[in-house]
Design a protein around this motif. Structure first.
Motif, short mmCIF file in Angstrom:
data_model
loop_
_atom_site.label_atom_id
_atom_site.label_comp_id
_atom_site.label_asym_id
_atom_site.label_seq_id
_atom_site.Cartn_x
_atom_site.Cartn_y
_atom_site.Cartn_z
N LEU A 83 0.84 -1.19 0.00
CA LEU A 83 0.00 0.00 0.00
C LEU A 83 0.89 1.25 0.00
N PRO A 84 0.75 2.12 -1.02
CA PRO A 84 1.54 3.37 -1.03
C PRO A 84 0.93 4.37 -0.04
N HIS A 85 1.41 4.35 1.21
CA HIS A 85 0.70 5.04 2.29
C HIS A 85 0.58 6.55 2.09
N ALA A 86 1.54 7.16 1.37
CA ALA A 86 1.46 8.62 1.20
C ALA A 86 0.21 9.02 0.41
N ARG A 87 -0.35 8.08 -0.35
CA ARG A 87 -1.54 8.39 -1.15
C ARG A 87 -2.83 8.18 -0.36
N VAL A 88 -2.69 7.73 0.87
CA VAL A 88 -3.90 7.44 1.67
C VAL A 88 -4.21 8.63 2.57
N LYS A 89 -5.28 9.34 2.25
CA LYS A 89 -5.70 10.48 3.08
C LYS A 89 -6.85 10.09 3.99
N LYS A 90 -7.57 9.05 3.59
CA LYS A 90 -8.69 8.53 4.40
C LYS A 90 -8.80 7.03 4.11
N PRO A 91 -9.40 6.24 4.99
CA PRO A 91 -9.45 4.79 4.78
C PRO A 91 -10.01 4.38 3.42
N GLU A 92 -10.95 5.18 2.87
CA GLU A 92 -11.51 4.83 1.56
C GLU A 92 -10.44 4.83 0.48
N ASP A 93 -9.41 5.68 0.65
CA ASP A 93 -8.31 5.68 -0.34
C ASP A 93 -7.59 4.34 -0.31
N ALA A 94 -7.41 3.81 0.91
CA ALA A 94 -6.74 2.51 1.03
C ALA A 94 -7.57 1.45 0.31
N ASP A 129 -3.89 7.43 13.23
CA ASP A 129 -4.84 8.50 13.56
C ASP A 129 -6.05 8.47 12.61
N MET A 130 -5.79 7.99 11.42
CA MET A 130 -6.84 7.96 10.40
C MET A 130 -7.78 6.75 10.59
N GLY A 131 -7.37 5.83 11.46
CA GLY A 131 -8.21 4.64 11.69
C GLY A 131 -7.85 3.48 10.77
N ILE A 132 -6.59 3.42 10.34
CA ILE A 132 -6.20 2.38 9.38
C ILE A 132 -6.33 0.98 10.00
N THR A 133 -6.17 0.87 11.32
CA THR A 133 -6.20 -0.48 11.90
C THR A 133 -7.61 -1.09 11.78
N GLU A 134 -8.63 -0.23 11.84
CA GLU A 134 -9.99 -0.75 11.65
C GLU A 134 -10.15 -1.26 10.21
N TRP A 135 -9.58 -0.48 9.29
CA TRP A 135 -9.64 -0.89 7.88
C TRP A 135 -8.91 -2.23 7.69
N ILE A 136 -7.74 -2.36 8.29
CA ILE A 136 -6.98 -3.61 8.16
C ILE A 136 -7.77 -4.79 8.75
N SER A 137 -8.34 -4.56 9.95
CA SER A 137 -9.10 -5.64 10.61
C SER A 137 -10.26 -6.08 9.73
N ALA A 138 -10.93 -5.11 9.11
CA ALA A 138 -12.08 -5.46 8.25
C ALA A 138 -11.62 -6.29 7.05
N GLN A 139 -10.49 -5.90 6.44
CA GLN A 139 -9.99 -6.65 5.28
C GLN A 139 -9.55 -8.05 5.70
N LYS A 140 -8.95 -8.13 6.88
CA LYS A 140 -8.51 -9.45 7.35
C LYS A 140 -9.71 -10.34 7.65
N ALA A 141 -10.73 -9.75 8.29
CA ALA A 141 -11.92 -10.54 8.63
C ALA A 141 -12.59 -11.06 7.37
N ALA A 142 -12.51 -10.27 6.29
CA ALA A 142 -13.13 -10.69 5.02
C ALA A 142 -12.21 -11.64 4.24
N GLY A 143 -11.03 -11.92 4.80
CA GLY A 143 -10.09 -12.84 4.14
C GLY A 143 -9.38 -12.24 2.94
N ARG A 144 -9.48 -10.91 2.81
CA ARG A 144 -8.85 -10.28 1.62
C ARG A 144 -7.38 -9.94 1.87
#
Ligand code: SF4
Ligand code: SF4
Length: 397
Positions: A83-94, A129-144
């Motif tokens: 993930l190119p983190h500098a391009r992530v301004k909000k979880p939807e970008d990720a 601060d942006m809440g990326i860990t919630e995004w990661i957890s959701a992707q992991k839970a979905a097996g993605r």
């Protein structure tokens, strides 16, 4: 092929991973799909099961995805991307970037996904601060996303802060016999291994320079020891000799190189490099260092610099500009200063001569004076404002 286990899952990883950053290219610039397909198919046949690509490697995800699909190999290998983190301004970008990677790779999941090129804890904090860990957890839970890690190019101090700030599954660091104390280095390798994290090694041969651009005296030493062994094989053996190393990535662009790497990977176990082999590497290291200008060992005792200058990385780049090529050194100079990552820029020209580094340096290097030399060689006049402008643009991407 030898394998080492991901201790957290029991998954067996081939000790040789396929680095997909620089697939062979045609004269027109595009990926040479025919040769790349042959290489990937042969690598899988020889037991390679770890393929490392990234969102930002031009054409790489698309090429890897289409070849794995065409050859029906997707289920036989582990695919990574970043993930190119500098391009992530909000979880939807990720989400958007991740979906693009999945589509290019023609898959519904990424086995080992990394936050790409962290150089400072601040960058990771911004994502937290942006809440990326919630995004990661959701992707992991979905097996993605199956396993989440980060690739790293900063100092050991920043590395320690990052690995202690999250329950990472693995990490990727730059490491080779000339960079034992550079960036995360051997201390970072052990830190990660102690936490049960598989450690993936990038730049095992310093961008190919330990394979093709060693000083003649170093090549002669290696040939005297074993006329049949390639310089690259010694660099790989040195890495696999260390049990903390899990996978070593190699960007293999020819069948000959693939075969050579796989042959070493079929026999290079931890502890296999005997005392004579280790002494040989030490002598080779000495020959390479002799071609260097500043006797910096990369120990990082001078860090942190109050102006944020990455002193060991700066000297490593300067030395490379003599030992290998000016372009290699200049590239690493700009990367170590923060240019290319969108991180805050810390150029050696910002040194205020506080003397903190001089007091700490076991090599007695007059750091501020030598930084002036580095700046003269690698930082042309007018570079600073231009670099700041580029960095500002990168931060907005
Ligand atoms: S002398 Fe310069 S490089 Fe050394 S710690 Fe001070 S500001 Fe940093
Ligand atoms: S303390 Fe000296 S040898 Fe160590 S990294 Fe700093 S400048 Fe290099």
């Amino acid at each position: 092929m030898l394998y080492r286990a991901d201790e957290k899952t029991g998954q067996e990883l081939s000790i040789l991973g396929y680095g997909c950053m620089r697939f062979p290219r045609k004269a027109s610039g595009g990926v040479d799909m025919e040769l790349t397909e042959q290489l990937i198919a042969r690598a899988v046949e020889l037991g390679v099961n770890y393929f490392d690509t990234a969102y930002i490697y031009p054409g790489s995800e698309e090429a890897l995805g289409s070849i794995l699909e065409k050859r029906g190999l997707r289920d036989r290998v582990l695919v990574t991307s970043k993930l190119p983190h500098a391009r992530v301004k909000k979880p939807e970008d990720a989400t958007k970037l991740f979906e693009t990677s999945l589509a290019r790779l023609r898959t519904d999941h990424i086995d080992y996904y990394l936050i790409h090129n962290l150089v400072s804890f601040k960058q990771w904090q911004r994502l937290l601060d942006m809440g990326i860990t919630e995004w990661i957890s959701a992707q992991k839970a979905a097996g993605r996303i199956r396993r989440l890690g980060f690739s790293f190019h900063g100092t050991l101090q920043e590395f320690e802060k990052i690995i202690d700030s999250y329950d990472w599954d693995f990490c990727q660091i730059q490491y080779n016999y000339m960079n034992e104390h550079y960036q995360a280095g051997v201390e970072g390798l052990h830190m990660a291994a102690e936490r049960g994290m598989p450690v993936i090694i990038m730049e095992p041969l310093l961008g190919g320079r330990l394979a093709n651009a060693l000083p003649r005296s170093a090549v002669e030493l290696l040939k005297e020891a074993d006329a049949a062994a390639s310089p690259a094989s010694w660099g790989l053996r040195w890495l696999w000799n260390q049990p903390e190393v899990t996978v070593v990535l190699s960007g293999m662009n020819s069948m000959e190189q693939l075969q050579d790497n796989c042959t070493v990977a079929s026999e290079a176990c931890a502890g296999c490099l005997d005392e004579a082999g280790q002494e040989l590497i030490e002598r080779v290291r000495g020959e390479v260092s002799r071609s260097y200008k500043v006797p910096c060992t990369g120990c990082a005792y001078c860090m942190p610099c109050p102006k944020g200058i990455n002193i060991p990385a700066t000297f490593a780049a300067y030395n490379e500009s003599y030992g290998f090529s000016w372009f290699t050194g200049a590239y690493h100079y700009y990367v170590s200063a923060g240019l290319s990552s969108g991180a805050e820029l810390h150029l050696p020209s910002e040194c205020v001569g506080c003397g903190h580094c001089v007091k700490c340096c076991p090599q007695g290097i007059d750091v501020p004076a030598r930084l002036v030399e580095v700046r003269r060689r690698l930082q042309p006049p007018g570079f600073k404002p231009a670099a700041r402008a580029v960095n500002a643009i990168m931060r907005r991407l």
